[in-house]
Design an enzyme around this catalytic site. Sequence first.
Site, short mmCIF file in Angstrom:
data_model
loop_
_atom_site.label_atom_id
_atom_site.label_comp_id
_atom_site.label_asym_id
_atom_site.label_seq_id
_atom_site.Cartn_x
_atom_site.Cartn_y
_atom_site.Cartn_z
N ARG A 60 2.00 8.89 -6.60
CA ARG A 60 1.61 10.22 -7.12
C ARG A 60 1.81 10.45 -8.61
NH1 ARG A 60 -1.45 10.61 -2.82
NH2 ARG A 60 -0.45 11.40 -0.93
N HIS A 76 0.83 -1.22 0.00
CA HIS A 76 0.00 0.00 0.00
C HIS A 76 0.86 1.27 0.00
CE1 HIS A 76 -3.96 1.83 1.74
NE2 HIS A 76 -3.28 2.75 1.09
N ASP A 114 1.24 2.62 3.68
CA ASP A 114 0.35 3.71 3.25
C ASP A 114 1.17 4.99 3.03
OD1 ASP A 114 -1.87 5.16 2.50
OD2 ASP A 114 -2.81 5.17 4.48
N GLY A 133 -2.21 12.05 5.45
CA GLY A 133 -1.17 11.13 4.98
C GLY A 133 0.24 11.53 5.38
ZN LIG Z 1 -6.67 4.33 2.57
#
Ligand SMILES: [Zn+2]
Length: 427
Positions: A66, A62, A307, A326
């Site tokens: 970009r 994950h 992530d 994020g």
């Molecule tokens: Zn997510």
Amino acid sequence: MKFLIKNGHLIDPNENQNSGKNLLIEDGKVTAWLGTNESAPEDAEVFDASGMIVAPGFIDLHVHLREPGQEHKETIASGCAAAVAGGFTSVCPMPNTNPINDNAAITRYMIEQAEHAGLANVFPIGAITKSSDGKELAEMGEMKAAGAIAVSDDGRPVPNAGMMRRAMEYAKDFDLPVVDHCEDKSLSSGGVMHEGRISLLLGLKGMPALAEETDAVRDILLAKETGTHIHIAHISTKGAIEIVRRAKNENINVTCEVTPHHFTLTDKAVEGYDTNTKMSPPLRSQEHLEAIIEGIKDGTIDAIATDHAPHHADEKALEYDRAPFGITGLETAVGLAFNQLVHKGVIDLVRLVELFSTNPAKIFKLKNRGTLKVGSIADVTILDPDFDWTYKVSDSKSKSKNSPFDNWQFTGAAMTTIVGGKIVFRK
Ligand SMILES: [Zn+2]
């Protein structure tokens, strides 16, 4: 080209291997496991792994790379550089690029950019619905043929059960796992941190644990009905972990991952209003963190995934309410896992390799990866569990510097990263 990794301690949970072995690599593949005293071909280039753990290459299920569309935050090349610096040989980028990766042309483009960079392998995750807007199914078969290994609408989760049911049936036809960011936005929208005592104290709008849990229940029921493999992304609440635990006991086809920040930090970290503590799902309270640790220990949680979500400094410099969700994570994941899990006695090294490599390869069915058995692709992560180092975000290979772990000290690191038999990073 022959290459011998000598004197290392080889851990390969897939093969029940956990002892000293020399690894022979030829033309990018593992061709033999040799005993430490066994002779090796004399023309092999030797890599001395004395005191090190030799593991199958780590796979991050994950990440957000970009590109295309937001190259000021990250490119596939810079993201892959950060990946190999963190010990990852493969990464799986989410489709929320611009345009969205909802078709074969973009999937192919991402893979080509990665090949061009020549660092980590990139296995793209395609969108579930066109433009990830929840209305019309994307061409999953074409994306799979182009190299996509799963589907997800990640941060824009499919809002209605009817569409999700159709998506699961469709994904199953192509044998694609559905990666599920569980968040019922009708419960969480407008929230910027975990809903609880601290959000109340700070006067910030909360995202309740319930938003993750109701969506997890819905999708696990749909997975049970359709028989589709769902993989729950960045699981973060006590209730969601309990729901997955029960689903696994019922043999429902569900797996899940956790991020290093969710097993390391709690919502207390938000008290300084540092926008590098803002992510979705948010940092939860202590009881949730403890449930995560328990889930890692007892096997409910299958994998660690970062992530990795790069954002430009100007975007993160906004006030807490307005900053994007994020943080980056590729270069700190292994250090955090050593600090928080291995050295605290939560897990052993075999389980560490399982969480970072064996299980991720199984979850996304990455053939001949996640293992170093003879014939597999020579993606190798070499670890030193005792190496002391400090993370300096200014030295990050990522184009973005939005990490809450700047200046953190770690014991344990990925020292050398080998992709397809080629050394692509040395710490
Ligand atoms: Zn997510």
